[in-house]
Design an enzyme around this catalytic site. Structure first.
Site, PDB file in Angstrom:
ATOM      1  N   ASP A 171       0.815  -1.231   0.000  1.00  9.13           N
ATOM      2  CA  ASP A 171       0.000   0.000   0.000  1.00  9.13           C
ATOM      3  C   ASP A 171       0.845   1.277   0.000  1.00  9.13           C
ATOM      4  O   ASP A 171       0.617   2.179   0.814  1.00  9.13           O
ATOM      5  CB  ASP A 171      -0.922   0.027   1.225  1.00  9.13           C
ATOM      6  CG  ASP A 171      -1.673  -1.263   1.451  1.00  9.13           C
ATOM      7  OD1 ASP A 171      -1.939  -1.963   0.472  1.00  9.13           O
ATOM      8  OD2 ASP A 171      -1.996  -1.561   2.619  1.00  9.13           O
ATOM      9  N   GLU A 179     -10.900  -0.793  -3.491  1.00 12.44           N
ATOM     10  CA  GLU A 179     -10.192  -0.012  -2.469  1.00 12.44           C
ATOM     11  C   GLU A 179      -9.026   0.713  -3.133  1.00 12.44           C
ATOM     12  O   GLU A 179      -8.852   0.669  -4.346  1.00 12.44           O
ATOM     13  CB  GLU A 179      -9.681  -0.941  -1.357  1.00 12.44           C
ATOM     14  CG  GLU A 179      -8.734  -2.016  -1.874  1.00 12.44           C
ATOM     15  CD  GLU A 179      -8.522  -3.153  -0.896  1.00 12.44           C
ATOM     16  OE1 GLU A 179      -9.278  -3.255   0.084  1.00 12.44           O
ATOM     17  OE2 GLU A 179      -7.595  -3.944  -1.127  1.00 12.44           O
TER      18      GLU A 179
END
Length: 496
Positions: A40, A210
């Site tokens: 991420d 997401e």
């Protein structure tokens, strides 16, 4: 004192050098570009350096801190440990995810998700830390989450913060297949409202899961997001374009996805722009081939190319390594001694030794510089070169199944095949190989057709037909030798 003209020239030369350094196709020193399990990532350019802020890829209860990495050239990276910890955020205790950095008003801000809340009755969501340095420590200005509940069905995670040209700041976020955008006030720690009085606008594009990321280029707003499951091979990145920061962001294409020859689960991206240029890189995490642990994620980046109409080309996960970072991240060694401290991969073995990349190419072009350091004499059979379509390796042996293309102290270029216990020479030719000289060795494999070439003073080519092994890992090998390898480049074979 330097003249104004001389200062201008030095400034120009510095800019040219800086631009040249970053104008490459992928992480030229190899992917993953840093060591460790991370995911991420997001990025900013602070004070002449690129900063990368990732999630520590661990079980949720162990995700209680964030590290960062900085680099002036996108090659040499410095680790900054525990720049933000839950000890400084009384409401956060686990699942610290997806940091998003930004700078404003003399303060560095780092937004993050924490606690992985599933309902509004739980404490957690998106928090923000503040610091006076990019490396922190980041502390809590609010004592609570900035966004602590679901709005429009969006789980408060995976935020990205963007400041538009007019100074308005926005936060894009959302999990559970819903995406929102909200305004940030000038203080960057409170939310504003839109003209209609609302605070959250849903902007969910098709297939959104997401990982929101906002980029603006040439007046166009690009929203990137992740699709698929983060633990699986189908995790991927898609994007949409809009003339407004509020969208709509209609899905245009999936531009980054798994490559069965390189890595799987490539997703949750950020975008690096080389300052004052139109050079962009896509930064993301991915799973190594064959990995079964969802947390086994590593950071990589590749070049991001735009078409003339502003759309984005499909990203190619390239395999390069020029060892300029002085390390062997991504390489697995078997026997012998291996090091990249000289900015080349040096291997030494009294018998045999291999260094392998976890790749799985079938039809490809594989090139590397090879320098055989061992001289003749008692080791006239000393060799070094490239191994490919490799399988059957193990930690306790240097045997393998696959092909070996190399050069020898006897002055030959050769190609052999190994079945794990026996080696068979498929071709050999004189190539005027000299010790301590660098040669560019090239393998082109297309089905059963295998060609090996070398750029020596006496150019040599070997061409054979052999279908024993169709695909596998790639690497380098030394046999009773010391050798150096550099500028490794493996790409899919393309036809003219």
């Amino acid at each position: 004192m330097l003249s104004r003209q001389m200062l201008g020239l030095l400034s120009t030369l510095w800019l040219i050098a800086a631009t040249k350094t970053a104008d490459f196709e992928t992480s030229e020193a190899g992917n993953p570009f840093v060591d460790g399990w991370y995911a991420d990532p997001d990025t900013q350019f602070y004070n002449g350096a690129y900063w990368v802020y990732p999630t520590s890829s661990l079980p949720y209860d162990d995700q209680t801190y964030l590290d960062a990495f900085s680099s002036k050239d996108l090659v040499h990276w410095t680790k900054h440990s525990s720049i933000l910890t839950t000890a400084d955020f009384t409401w956060a205790h686990r699942a610290v995810w997806a940091p998003a950095p930004i700078y404003r008003n003399g303060t560095y801000y780092l937004y993050f998700g924490a606690n992985d809340i599933q309902t509004d009755s739980e404490l957690g969501g998106i928090g923000v830390g503040v610091a006076d340095k990019p490396e922190g420590p980041y502390t809590d200005p609010l004592g609570k989450p900035l966004i602590g509940a679901y709005h429009n069905g969006a789980q408060p995670i995976d935020q990205d913060v963007f400041i538009d040209d007019d100074g308005q700041a926005y936060i894009y976020y959302g999990g559970h297949s819903h995406a929102n955008v909200a305004k940030l006030n000038d203080d960057m720690i409170s939310l504003g409202t839109f003209d209609d009085g609302t605070m959250f606008k849903e902007i969910t594009p098709e297939n959104y899961v997401e990982g929101s990321q906002m980029v603006k280029r040439n007046g166009i707003y690009y929203l990137f997001w992740s699709e698929g499951g983060w633990t699986g091979p189908d995790y991927a990145v898609s994007y949409g374009m809009s003339s407004s920061p509020l969208g709509p962001f209609d899905r245009i294409a999936k531009i980054l996805q798994q490559d069965e020859a390189v890595a799987t689960g490539s997703g949750h991206n950020a975008v690096i722009q080389v300052p004052d240029t139109d050079i962009f890189f896509i930064l993301y995490h991915r799973h190594p081939l064959g990995s079964t642990d969802g947390n086994d994620r590593h950071l990589a980046y590749d070049r991001l190319y735009f078409n003339d109409d502003g759309t984005i080309q499909t990203v190619k996960m390239l395999v390069h390594d020029n060892f300029e970072d002085g390390n062997t991240i991504g390489w697995q060694t078997y026997g012998g001694d291996w090091s990249a401290e000289t900015n080349a991969l040096r291997g030494s073995a009294s018998s045999s030794s291999n260094a392998l990349l976890n790749t799985n190419f079938a039809n490809f072009t594989y090139e590397a510089d090879v320098k055989l350091l061992t001289r003749g004499g008692s080791h006239r059979d000393s060799t070094a070169g490239l191994i490919f379509r490799v399988s059957g390796t193990s930690n306790d042996t240097t045997s393998f199944q696959g092909y070996y293309a190399g050069i020898s102290t006897a002055g030959t270029l050769f190609l052999s095949r190994s079945n794990g216990s026996q080696s068979t020479t498929l071709g050999s030719t004189k190539a005027d190989i000299k010790p301590a000289q660098r040669y560019r060795l090239k393998v082109m494999a297309n089905g059963s057709s295998i060609r090996v070439a070398i750029n020596s003073k006496t150019p040599a080519v070997i061409a054979v037909t052999d279908d024993a092994y169709a695909n596998g890992m790639d690497g380098v090998r030394v046999f009773k030798a010391q050798a150096e390898f550099d500028n490794v480049n493996i790409t899919r074979l393309t036809s003219n």
